[in-house]
Design an enzyme around this catalytic site. Structure first.
Site, PDB file in Angstrom:
ATOM      1  N   ARG A 256    -101.761  43.717 -30.008  1.00  0.00           N
ATOM      2  CA  ARG A 256    -100.585  44.927 -29.686  1.00  0.00           C
ATOM      3  C   ARG A 256    -100.289  45.425 -30.501  1.00  0.00           C
ATOM      4  NH1 ARG A 256     -95.080  44.551 -26.608  1.00  0.00           N
ATOM      5  NH2 ARG A 256     -94.465  47.593 -26.803  1.00  0.00           N
TER       6      ARG A 256
ATOM      7  N   ARG B 139     -87.546  54.451 -33.881  1.00  0.00           N
ATOM      8  CA  ARG B 139     -88.634  54.779 -33.629  1.00  0.00           C
ATOM      9  C   ARG B 139     -88.493  55.697 -32.104  1.00  0.00           C
ATOM     10  NH1 ARG B 139     -91.367  49.854 -30.948  1.00  0.00           N
ATOM     11  NH2 ARG B 139     -92.966  51.383 -30.566  1.00  0.00           N
TER      12      ARG B 139
ATOM     13  N   ALA C  11     -89.944  46.530 -23.542  1.00  0.00           N
ATOM     14  CA  ALA C  11     -89.065  48.303 -22.990  1.00  0.00           C
ATOM     15  C   ALA C  11     -87.551  48.642 -21.820  1.00  0.00           C
ATOM     16  CB  ALA C  11     -90.304  48.424 -22.022  1.00  0.00           C
TER      17      ALA C  11
ATOM     18  N   HIS D 108     -84.548  49.206 -23.189  1.00  0.00           N
ATOM     19  CA  HIS D 108     -83.831  50.451 -22.769  1.00  0.00           C
ATOM     20  C   HIS D 108     -83.443  51.098 -21.454  1.00  0.00           C
ATOM     21  CE1 HIS D 108     -85.424  50.353 -26.866  1.00  0.00           C
ATOM     22  NE2 HIS D 108     -86.772  49.577 -26.273  1.00  0.00           N
TER      23      HIS D 108
ATOM     24  N   HIS E 120     -85.894  42.043 -31.525  1.00  0.00           N
ATOM     25  CA  HIS E 120     -86.751  43.486 -31.564  1.00  0.00           C
ATOM     26  C   HIS E 120     -87.828  42.999 -32.533  1.00  0.00           C
ATOM     27  CE1 HIS E 120     -84.966  44.905 -27.961  1.00  0.00           C
ATOM     28  NE2 HIS E 120     -84.166  45.119 -28.719  1.00  0.00           N
ATOM     29  N   LEU E 121     -89.263  42.587 -33.178  1.00  0.00           N
ATOM     30  CA  LEU E 121     -89.965  42.819 -34.120  1.00  0.00           C
ATOM     31  C   LEU E 121     -89.339  44.704 -34.774  1.00  0.00           C
ATOM     32  CD1 LEU E 121     -91.577  41.875 -31.618  1.00  0.00           C
ATOM     33  CD2 LEU E 121     -92.551  40.274 -33.731  1.00  0.00           C
ATOM     34  N   SER E 122     -90.095  44.780 -34.292  1.00  0.00           N
ATOM     35  CA  SER E 122     -89.812  46.241 -35.002  1.00  0.00           C
ATOM     36  C   SER E 122     -88.075  46.921 -34.800  1.00  0.00           C
ATOM     37  CB  SER E 122     -90.487  47.450 -34.141  1.00  0.00           C
ATOM     38  OG  SER E 122     -90.013  48.077 -32.588  1.00  0.00           O
TER      39      SER E 122
ATOM     40  N   ASN F  53     -86.049  38.988 -26.440  1.00  0.00           N
ATOM     41  CA  ASN F  53     -86.579  40.685 -26.429  1.00  0.00           C
ATOM     42  C   ASN F  53     -87.103  40.962 -25.329  1.00  0.00           C
ATOM     43  OD1 ASN F  53     -88.018  42.248 -27.157  1.00  0.00           O
ATOM     44  ND2 ASN F  53     -89.770  41.633 -28.748  1.00  0.00           N
TER      45      ASN F  53
ATOM     46  N   ASP G  63     -76.327  43.773 -16.319  1.00  0.00           N
ATOM     47  CA  ASP G  63     -75.751  42.854 -15.331  1.00  0.00           C
ATOM     48  C   ASP G  63     -75.737  41.250 -15.296  1.00  0.00           C
ATOM     49  OD1 ASP G  63     -73.949  45.561 -15.013  1.00  0.00           O
ATOM     50  OD2 ASP G  63     -75.391  45.353 -13.415  1.00  0.00           O
TER      51      ASP G  63
ATOM     52  N   ARG H  83     -86.370  55.214 -27.434  1.00  0.00           N
ATOM     53  CA  ARG H  83     -86.052  53.392 -27.624  1.00  0.00           C
ATOM     54  C   ARG H  83     -84.498  53.511 -28.233  1.00  0.00           C
ATOM     55  NH1 ARG H  83     -90.612  51.143 -26.883  1.00  0.00           N
ATOM     56  NH2 ARG H  83     -92.509  52.802 -26.578  1.00  0.00           N
TER      57      ARG H  83
ATOM     58  N   PRO I  25     -91.897  42.594 -21.204  1.00  0.00           N
ATOM     59  CA  PRO I  25     -93.117  42.771 -20.490  1.00  0.00           C
ATOM     60  C   PRO I  25     -94.224  43.314 -21.977  1.00  0.00           C
ATOM     61  CG  PRO I  25     -91.121  44.621 -20.338  1.00  0.00           C
ATOM     62  CD  PRO I  25     -90.701  43.230 -20.064  1.00  0.00           C
ATOM     63  N   ASN I  26     -95.777  42.911 -21.604  1.00  0.00           N
ATOM     64  CA  ASN I  26     -95.670  42.951 -23.207  1.00  0.00           C
ATOM     65  C   ASN I  26     -95.936  42.205 -23.682  1.00  0.00           C
ATOM     66  OD1 ASN I  26     -97.216  45.291 -21.661  1.00  0.00           O
ATOM     67  ND2 ASN I  26     -95.413  46.623 -21.924  1.00  0.00           N
TER      68      ASN I  26
ATOM     69  N   GLU J 175     -79.393  39.594 -28.962  1.00  0.00           N
ATOM     70  CA  GLU J 175     -80.799  40.919 -28.403  1.00  0.00           C
ATOM     71  C   GLU J 175     -81.713  40.531 -29.447  1.00  0.00           C
ATOM     72  OE1 GLU J 175     -79.767  44.327 -28.540  1.00  0.00           O
ATOM     73  OE2 GLU J 175     -81.279  45.176 -28.430  1.00  0.00           O
TER      74      GLU J 175
ATOM     75  N   TYR K 254     -96.079  45.873 -34.422  1.00  0.00           N
ATOM     76  CA  TYR K 254     -95.608  44.368 -33.763  1.00  0.00           C
ATOM     77  C   TYR K 254     -96.236  43.143 -34.447  1.00  0.00           C
ATOM     78  CZ  TYR K 254     -93.302  46.739 -30.447  1.00  0.00           C
ATOM     79  OH  TYR K 254     -92.793  48.168 -29.026  1.00  0.00           O
TER      80      TYR K 254
HETATM   81  C1  DQA Z   1     -89.337  45.587 -28.788  1.00  0.00           C
HETATM   82  C2  DQA Z   1     -88.881  47.276 -28.756  1.00  0.00           C
HETATM   83  C3  DQA Z   1     -89.348  47.521 -27.302  1.00  0.00           C
HETATM   84  O1  DQA Z   1     -88.346  48.860 -27.641  1.00  0.00           O
HETATM   85  C4  DQA Z   1     -90.667  47.860 -27.160  1.00  0.00           C
HETATM   86  O2  DQA Z   1     -90.447  47.771 -25.586  1.00  0.00           O
HETATM   87  C5  DQA Z   1     -91.101  46.132 -27.110  1.00  0.00           C
HETATM   88  C6  DQA Z   1     -90.948  45.760 -28.098  1.00  0.00           C
HETATM   89  C7  DQA Z   1     -90.047  45.033 -30.624  1.00  0.00           C
HETATM   90  O3  DQA Z   1     -90.382  43.558 -30.190  1.00  0.00           O
HETATM   91  O4  DQA Z   1     -89.274  45.961 -31.463  1.00  0.00           O
HETATM   92  O5  DQA Z   1     -91.949  46.228 -26.108  1.00  0.00           O
HETATM   93  O6  DQA Z   1     -88.368  44.989 -27.544  1.00  0.00           O
END
Ligand code: DQA
Length: 145
Positions: A20, A110, A80, A83, A103-105, A77, A90, A114, A12-13, A101, A25
């Site tokens: 964003r 944070r 959210a 978390h 993640h950009l951040s 990725n 599963d 998270r 998502p997002n 896994e 990011y």
């Molecule tokens: C994220 C980190 C997550 O905590 C956040 O909800 C995201 C982006 C990242 O790529 O840093 O949507 O996965």
């Protein structure tokens, strides 16, 4: 031999990358990332199939599909859902395909909400905190598996 495929699944997002919270990011869009991964993947001998969904069940279905299609690896990725989602945890445990896994951040530096990663508890490896470069490093790792 047919080219092996690596799925790059985004939650998502992440369709909003580029505009964003660029201070967190960066300014690359998901299309920019897809373009670079496709070139990098080809150089490593892999086809890249990058997808994004705002719906948890789509991500679960795509993880199962990765298994049935016999893909080489998945970069995930989960945004959210990382978390919150025991369903994604599963799903990763249900398949034999290695999942990295991404993640950009760096979520662990944070907000406290998270700091838990249900994805990370099931994944093979994790690359985080490098901005869009996290995907590049994760693809290198996936190719080497
Ligand atoms: C994220 C980190 C997550 O905590 C956040 O909800 C995201 C982006 C990242 O790529 O840093 O949507 O996965």
């Amino acid at each position: 031999m047919a080219e092996k495929t690596i799925y790059v699944l985004n939650g998502p997002n992440l369709n909003m990358l580029g505009t964003r919270q660029p201070e967190i990011y960066g300014t690359d869009t998901l299309d920019d990332i897809a373009e670079r991964l496709t070139v990098q993947g080809a150089a490593l001998g892999f086809a890249i199939d990058l997808r994004q969904s705002n719906h948890e069940g789509h991500l679960v279905d795509w993880l199962h599909e990765a298994h049935f299609e016999g893909v080489h690896a998945v970069l995930l990725n989960a945004g959210a859902y990382t978390h919150t989602s025991i369903a994604l945890h599963d799903a990763i445990k249900s398949i034999t395909v290695p999942v990295i896994e991404v993640h950009l951040s760096d979520p662990e530096t944070r907000e406290p909400f998270r700091h838990v990663s249900y994805v990370g508890m099931a994944a093979t490896d994790c690359v985080k905190g490098l901005g869009a470069d996290s995907y590049r490093v994760a693809l290198e790792k996936a190719a080497a598996l």
